[in-house]
Design a protein around this motif. Structure first.
Motif, mmCIF file in Angstrom:
data_model
loop_
_atom_site.group_PDB
_atom_site.id
_atom_site.type_symbol
_atom_site.label_atom_id
_atom_site.label_comp_id
_atom_site.label_asym_id
_atom_site.label_seq_id
_atom_site.Cartn_x
_atom_site.Cartn_y
_atom_site.Cartn_z
ATOM 1 N N LEU A 1 -14.383 -0.318 -0.493
ATOM 2 C CA LEU A 1 -13.633 0.645 0.333
ATOM 3 C C LEU A 1 -13.204 0.058 1.678
ATOM 4 N N THR A 2 -14.022 -0.798 2.258
ATOM 5 C CA THR A 2 -13.682 -1.387 3.556
ATOM 6 C C THR A 2 -12.344 -2.113 3.488
ATOM 7 N N GLU A 3 -12.074 -2.771 2.384
ATOM 8 C CA GLU A 3 -10.804 -3.482 2.224
ATOM 9 C C GLU A 3 -9.629 -2.507 2.263
ATOM 10 N N SER A 4 -9.770 -1.374 1.600
ATOM 11 C CA SER A 4 -8.682 -0.380 1.606
ATOM 12 C C SER A 4 -8.514 0.248 2.982
ATOM 13 N N TYR B 1 -2.424 13.942 7.880
ATOM 14 C CA TYR B 1 -3.219 12.788 7.487
ATOM 15 C C TYR B 1 -2.348 11.775 6.750
ATOM 16 N N ALA B 2 -2.602 10.506 7.031
ATOM 17 C CA ALA B 2 -2.065 9.424 6.208
ATOM 18 C C ALA B 2 -3.051 9.275 5.061
ATOM 19 N N VAL B 3 -2.537 9.289 3.835
ATOM 20 C CA VAL B 3 -3.403 9.313 2.655
ATOM 21 C C VAL B 3 -3.014 8.195 1.697
ATOM 22 N N THR B 4 -4.015 7.486 1.222
ATOM 23 C CA THR B 4 -3.800 6.483 0.187
ATOM 24 C C THR B 4 -4.974 6.526 -0.776
ATOM 25 N N ALA B 5 -4.779 5.997 -1.958
ATOM 26 C CA ALA B 5 -5.830 5.996 -2.974
ATOM 27 C C ALA B 5 -6.489 4.628 -3.053
ATOM 28 N N HIS B 6 -7.802 4.644 -3.181
ATOM 29 C CA HIS B 6 -8.588 3.439 -3.451
ATOM 30 C C HIS B 6 -9.070 3.554 -4.883
ATOM 31 N N LEU B 7 -8.779 2.549 -5.687
ATOM 32 C CA LEU B 7 -9.232 2.529 -7.072
ATOM 33 C C LEU B 7 -10.296 1.459 -7.212
ATOM 34 N N GLY B 8 -11.483 1.854 -7.650
ATOM 35 C CA GLY B 8 -12.535 0.876 -7.863
ATOM 36 C C GLY B 8 -13.812 1.215 -7.125
ATOM 37 N N PRO B 9 -14.725 0.249 -7.077
ATOM 38 C CA PRO B 9 -16.065 0.503 -6.544
ATOM 39 C C PRO B 9 -16.065 0.817 -5.056
ATOM 40 N N TYR B 10 -17.080 1.586 -4.674
ATOM 41 C CA TYR B 10 -17.219 1.986 -3.268
ATOM 42 C C TYR B 10 -17.453 0.789 -2.353
ATOM 43 N N ASP B 11 -18.072 -0.272 -2.860
ATOM 44 C CA ASP B 11 -18.343 -1.412 -1.984
ATOM 45 C C ASP B 11 -17.078 -2.174 -1.599
ATOM 46 N N PRO C 1 -17.921 2.049 -12.010
ATOM 47 C CA PRO C 1 -17.412 1.716 -10.670
ATOM 48 C C PRO C 1 -15.938 1.330 -10.648
ATOM 49 N N GLU C 2 -15.482 0.591 -11.641
ATOM 50 C CA GLU C 2 -14.072 0.167 -11.651
ATOM 51 C C GLU C 2 -13.100 1.318 -11.903
ATOM 52 N N HIS C 3 -13.617 2.468 -12.310
ATOM 53 C CA HIS C 3 -12.764 3.633 -12.569
ATOM 54 C C HIS C 3 -12.869 4.720 -11.493
ATOM 55 N N LEU C 4 -13.627 4.463 -10.445
ATOM 56 C CA LEU C 4 -13.743 5.448 -9.361
ATOM 57 C C LEU C 4 -12.423 5.574 -8.613
ATOM 58 N N VAL C 5 -12.091 6.800 -8.227
ATOM 59 C CA VAL C 5 -10.881 7.074 -7.455
ATOM 60 C C VAL C 5 -11.290 7.794 -6.176
ATOM 61 N N THR C 6 -10.905 7.220 -5.044
ATOM 62 C CA THR C 6 -11.248 7.763 -3.740
ATOM 63 C C THR C 6 -9.989 7.848 -2.896
ATOM 64 N N LEU C 7 -9.732 9.010 -2.319
ATOM 65 C CA LEU C 7 -8.614 9.136 -1.378
ATOM 66 C C LEU C 7 -9.122 8.823 0.026
ATOM 67 N N LEU C 8 -8.378 8.003 0.754
ATOM 68 C CA LEU C 8 -8.674 7.715 2.152
ATOM 69 C C LEU C 8 -7.734 8.573 2.977
ATOM 70 N N LEU C 9 -8.290 9.319 3.931
ATOM 71 C CA LEU C 9 -7.509 10.235 4.751
ATOM 72 C C LEU C 9 -7.720 9.886 6.224
ATOM 73 N N LEU C 10 -6.650 9.474 6.889
ATOM 74 C CA LEU C 10 -6.707 9.078 8.279
ATOM 75 C C LEU C 10 -5.930 10.093 9.108
ATOM 76 N N MET D 1 0.850 -1.186 0.000
ATOM 77 C CA MET D 1 0.000 0.000 0.000
ATOM 78 C C MET D 1 0.886 1.237 0.000
ATOM 79 N N ASP D 2 0.604 2.144 -0.906
ATOM 80 C CA ASP D 2 1.354 3.388 -0.999
ATOM 81 C C ASP D 2 0.646 4.449 -0.155
ATOM 82 N N VAL D 3 1.302 4.874 0.929
ATOM 83 C CA VAL D 3 0.717 5.858 1.842
ATOM 84 C C VAL D 3 1.624 7.080 1.887
#
Length: 152
Positions: free
Chosen positions: A104-107, A92-102, A140-149, A1-3
């Motif tokens: 996201l829990t895995e990321s 914030y620790a930030v990483t990108a999630h690529l793909g469907p919102y369902d 859905p497979e092209h969605l890009v979401t940043l996770l910020l912790l 994982m790239d953070v």
């Protein structure tokens, strides 16, 4: 994982609260989008965030608290469920999630593992998701979401 470690600037957000399963937050997004559209708030600088306060592994789905948010840069009247708040700057620790919102829990699970193995410490605030494209116009497979912790 790239953070990466980012320091976010203070943000002024318009938001609508949601209590219930995270998969049903679309209702809050619809209210927020309708209000924001009426006030001409969607620009190329507008950022969309979901803020999630509870761990779905520990909190019953009907009690999960979240907010649908957009950044705003002008004073606007609020009505109904729309509220305004300021989120202070922070690390914030930030990483990108690529793909469907369902998925996201895995990321989020991977980011939590990264945190345990890193020298960083959670700041205790809620996690954010920044949505970089429109789920209504993007496959859905092209969605890009940043996770910020938030971290100390």
């Amino acid at each position: 994982m790239d953070v990466k470690i980012w320091t976010l600037d203070t943000m002024k957000l318009a938001y609508v609260e949601h209590v219930g399963p995270y998969q049903e937050v679309e209702v809050a997004w619809m209210k927020l989008a309708s209000w924001a559209g009426e006030h001409g708030l969607f620009t190329e600088r507008t950022k969309s965030f979901g803020i999630y306060y509870d761990d779905p592994m520990k909190t019953p789905a009907e009690n999960l608290r979240s907010e649908a948010c957009i950044t705003i840069d002008k004073e606007v009247p609020t009505v109904g469920d729309v509220k305004i708040k300021e989120v202070k700057s922070g690390r914030y620790a930030v990483t990108a999630h690529l793909g469907p919102y369902d998925k996201l829990t895995e990321s989020w699970t991977e980011l939590a593992k990264w945190l345990q193995e890193s020298n960083e410490e959670c700041a205790g605030g809620p996690g954010f998701e920044q949505y970089l494209n429109d789920p209504h116009a993007t496959a859905p497979e092209h969605l890009v979401t940043l996770l910020l912790l938030p971290i100390k």
